[in-house]
Design a protein around this motif. Structure first.
Motif, PDB file in Angstrom:
ATOM      1  N   MET A   1       0.841  -1.211   0.000  1.00 54.49           N
ATOM      2  CA  MET A   1       0.000   0.000   0.000  1.00 54.49           C
ATOM      3  C   MET A   1       0.870   1.253   0.000  1.00 54.49           C
ATOM      4  N   ALA A   2       0.577   2.173  -0.895  1.00 52.32           N
ATOM      5  CA  ALA A   2       1.337   3.419  -0.974  1.00 52.32           C
ATOM      6  C   ALA A   2       1.092   4.271   0.273  1.00 52.32           C
ATOM      7  N   ILE A   3       2.120   4.996   0.674  1.00 54.24           N
ATOM      8  CA  ILE A   3       1.980   5.876   1.834  1.00 54.24           C
ATOM      9  C   ILE A   3       1.157   7.092   1.432  1.00 54.24           C
ATOM     10  N   PRO A   4       0.085   7.423   2.166  1.00 54.45           N
ATOM     11  CA  PRO A   4      -0.752   8.584   1.820  1.00 54.45           C
ATOM     12  C   PRO A   4       0.047   9.883   1.823  1.00 54.45           C
ATOM     13  N   ASP A   5      -0.322  10.789   0.948  1.00 55.53           N
ATOM     14  CA  ASP A   5       0.404  12.062   0.847  1.00 55.53           C
ATOM     15  C   ASP A   5       0.358  12.859   2.131  1.00 55.53           C
ATOM     16  N   PHE A   6      -0.716  12.696   2.933  1.00 54.91           N
ATOM     17  CA  PHE A   6      -0.812  13.488   4.160  1.00 54.91           C
ATOM     18  C   PHE A   6       0.141  13.004   5.259  1.00 54.91           C
ATOM     19  N   LEU A   7       0.852  11.902   5.011  1.00 58.61           N
ATOM     20  CA  LEU A   7       1.919  11.471   5.916  1.00 58.61           C
ATOM     21  C   LEU A   7       3.287  11.975   5.468  1.00 58.61           C
ATOM     22  N   LEU A   8       3.396  12.337   4.201  1.00 56.47           N
ATOM     23  CA  LEU A   8       4.679  12.725   3.625  1.00 56.47           C
ATOM     24  C   LEU A   8       4.844  14.234   3.479  1.00 56.47           C
ATOM     25  N   ASP A   9       3.743  14.952   3.406  1.00 58.15           N
ATOM     26  CA  ASP A   9       3.770  16.399   3.156  1.00 58.15           C
ATOM     27  C   ASP A   9       2.852  17.082   4.173  1.00 58.15           C
ATOM     28  N   PRO A  10       3.378  17.959   5.036  1.00 58.27           N
ATOM     29  CA  PRO A  10       2.547  18.605   6.058  1.00 58.27           C
ATOM     30  C   PRO A  10       1.482  19.538   5.490  1.00 58.27           C
ATOM     31  N   ASN A  11       1.593  19.853   4.201  1.00 56.18           N
ATOM     32  CA  ASN A  11       0.637  20.755   3.563  1.00 56.18           C
ATOM     33  C   ASN A  11      -0.163  20.072   2.454  1.00 56.18           C
ATOM     34  N   ALA A  12      -0.202  18.755   2.487  1.00 57.64           N
ATOM     35  CA  ALA A  12      -0.818  18.002   1.396  1.00 57.64           C
ATOM     36  C   ALA A  12      -2.275  18.378   1.158  1.00 57.64           C
ATOM     37  N   GLU A  73     -15.105  15.646   3.725  1.00 57.56           N
ATOM     38  CA  GLU A  73     -13.928  15.913   2.902  1.00 57.56           C
ATOM     39  C   GLU A  73     -12.625  15.842   3.702  1.00 57.56           C
ATOM     40  N   TRP A  74     -12.724  15.530   4.991  1.00 59.09           N
ATOM     41  CA  TRP A  74     -11.509  15.389   5.798  1.00 59.09           C
ATOM     42  C   TRP A  74     -10.856  14.048   5.456  1.00 59.09           C
ATOM     43  N   ARG A  75      -9.757  14.083   4.744  1.00 59.87           N
ATOM     44  CA  ARG A  75      -9.093  12.854   4.312  1.00 59.87           C
ATOM     45  C   ARG A  75      -8.272  12.194   5.422  1.00 59.87           C
ATOM     46  N   THR A  76      -7.947  12.956   6.461  1.00 61.77           N
ATOM     47  CA  THR A  76      -7.059  12.448   7.503  1.00 61.77           C
ATOM     48  C   THR A  76      -7.784  11.625   8.564  1.00 61.77           C
ATOM     49  N   ILE A  77      -9.112  11.547   8.514  1.00 58.98           N
ATOM     50  CA  ILE A  77      -9.842  10.833   9.553  1.00 58.98           C
ATOM     51  C   ILE A  77     -10.628   9.657   8.980  1.00 58.98           C
ATOM     52  N   SER A  78     -10.937   8.715   9.853  1.00 57.96           N
ATOM     53  CA  SER A  78     -11.862   7.635   9.514  1.00 57.96           C
ATOM     54  C   SER A  78     -13.276   8.176   9.628  1.00 57.96           C
ATOM     55  N   GLN A  79     -14.000   8.169   8.544  1.00 55.36           N
ATOM     56  CA  GLN A  79     -15.355   8.717   8.548  1.00 55.36           C
ATOM     57  C   GLN A  79     -16.286   7.901   9.455  1.00 55.36           C
ATOM     58  N   GLU A  80     -15.953   6.645   9.677  1.00 55.99           N
ATOM     59  CA  GLU A  80     -16.836   5.777  10.452  1.00 55.99           C
ATOM     60  C   GLU A  80     -16.587   5.866  11.960  1.00 55.99           C
ATOM     61  N   THR A  81     -15.344   6.089  12.372  1.00 51.92           N
ATOM     62  CA  THR A  81     -15.033   5.933  13.800  1.00 51.92           C
ATOM     63  C   THR A  81     -14.387   7.140  14.463  1.00 51.92           C
ATOM     64  N   TYR A  82     -14.101   8.210  13.733  1.00 49.86           N
ATOM     65  CA  TYR A  82     -13.355   9.330  14.307  1.00 49.86           C
ATOM     66  C   TYR A  82     -14.025   9.907  15.554  1.00 49.86           C
ATOM     67  N   ALA A  83     -13.201  10.150  16.585  1.00 50.43           N
ATOM     68  CA  ALA A  83     -13.677  10.804  17.805  1.00 50.43           C
ATOM     69  C   ALA A  83     -12.510  11.559  18.437  1.00 50.43           C
ATOM     70  N   PHE A  84     -12.809  12.718  18.988  1.00 48.01           N
ATOM     71  CA  PHE A  84     -11.806  13.535  19.673  1.00 48.01           C
ATOM     72  C   PHE A  84     -12.208  13.677  21.136  1.00 48.01           C
ATOM     73  N   HIS A  85     -11.257  13.490  22.043  1.00 53.93           N
ATOM     74  CA  HIS A  85     -11.496  13.638  23.479  1.00 53.93           C
ATOM     75  C   HIS A  85     -10.497  14.639  24.046  1.00 53.93           C
ATOM     76  N   LEU A  86     -10.956  15.496  24.942  1.00 50.53           N
ATOM     77  CA  LEU A  86     -10.082  16.447  25.624  1.00 50.53           C
ATOM     78  C   LEU A  86     -10.042  16.132  27.109  1.00 50.53           C
ATOM     79  N   ASN A  87      -8.844  15.881  27.614  1.00 50.50           N
ATOM     80  CA  ASN A  87      -8.627  15.659  29.049  1.00 50.50           C
ATOM     81  C   ASN A  87      -9.598  14.652  29.653  1.00 50.50           C
ATOM     82  N   GLY A  88      -9.816  13.562  28.930  1.00 45.75           N
ATOM     83  CA  GLY A  88     -10.666  12.499  29.437  1.00 45.75           C
ATOM     84  C   GLY A  88     -12.152  12.770  29.340  1.00 45.75           C
ATOM     85  N   GLY A  89     -12.529  13.813  28.627  1.00 44.50           N
ATOM     86  CA  GLY A  89     -13.935  14.192  28.495  1.00 44.50           C
ATOM     87  C   GLY A  89     -14.659  13.371  27.443  1.00 44.50           C
TER      88      GLY A  89
END
Length: 243
Positions: A1-12, A73-89
């Motif tokens: 599997m090719a490495i995604p561009d968003f891992l190789l270029d910080p501005n991809a 359109e966020w390519r960096t996240i899993s559309q099915e499972t993405y979740a963000f937590h802050l300080n255990g919240g």
């Protein structure tokens, strides 16, 4: 599997044809120049190191979360499972982050009492506040522990306070602080999960938002109308003006 561009270029992701918040992709030129001049690490000398790959992933995630208005359109996240937590919240979805704004999501719904109230700040107001006070606020990986699919990231966020601080409180008053010209520097830990496509499945971030405000408000906090000085920073003090 090719490495995604968003891992190789910080501005991809800035090259994507997407629904951008301000119609076109944001210009990170100033931020990138400042990053190169003031960073404390040089992971890019080994672009396939885990530290460099993770740093690029998070930098692209930040750009998407801040400026792509359609989370599909966020390519960096899993559309099915993405979740963000802050300080255990509780978990925040991509839609939650768009509604709150990325700064608010990282500060938390309770804000910093007497200094910053998340409920009084939407995306536009919060970004205007911080971008006025800190022209750039760069992020870098300091250390990565573990291996995918889950890693722990020690990070640094920093920028010079060249503009004044100004925030409206729910009591109706606006608090201000003069630019102190100092480097505002905070540290934290993020536990990141990724899937087999290197998309982010979860981010659990731990840091102390109050530490950033303490550094920004060393010149004292004042009310806009009456210029009444708050002698002590007032973290946890509530609205600084009797009403």
């Amino acid at each position: 599997m090719a490495i995604p561009d968003f891992l190789l270029d910080p501005n991809a992701v800035l090259k994507d044809e997407s629904q951008w918040r301000f119609r076109s992709a944001p210009d990170y030129t100033t931020s990138n120049v400042n990053f190169e001049a003031t960073k404390s690490t040089s992971w890019e000398t080994n672009p396939l190191s885990l530290e460099c790959l993770i740093q690029n992933l998070v930098k692209n995630w930040e750009k998407e979360a801040s400026y792509k208005v359609d989370p599909k359109e966020w390519r960096t996240i899993s559309q099915e499972t993405y979740a963000f937590h802050l300080n255990g919240g509780p978990a925040m979805s991509a839609d939650d982050m768009l509604r709150m704004g990325t700064y608010n999501a990282l500060i938390g719904e309770n804000g910093v009492k007497g200094v910053y109230e998340t409920a009084a700040m939407d995306f536009s107001k919060s970004h205007k506040l911080f971008k006025s006070a800190l022209r750039t606020f760069n992020w870098e990986v300091l250390e990565v522990l573990g291996e995918p699919p889950k890693v722990s990231i020690k990070w640094r966020h920093w920028g010079t306070m060249t503009g004044n601080y100004r925030a409206k409180l729910s009591c109706g008053r606006t608090v201000t602080a003069k630019a102190n010209g100092k480097v505002i520097e905070v540290f934290g830990i993020t536990v990141a999960g990724v899937n087999d496509k290197f998309e982010i499945t979860s981010l659990e971030t731990f840091w102390e938002p109050e530490s950033m405000f303490r550094q920004m408000l060393t010149e004292g906090l004042e009310t806009l109308e009456e210029r009444e000085r708050v002698e002590h920073l007032g973290l946890g003090a509530g609205c600084p003006v009797p009403h």
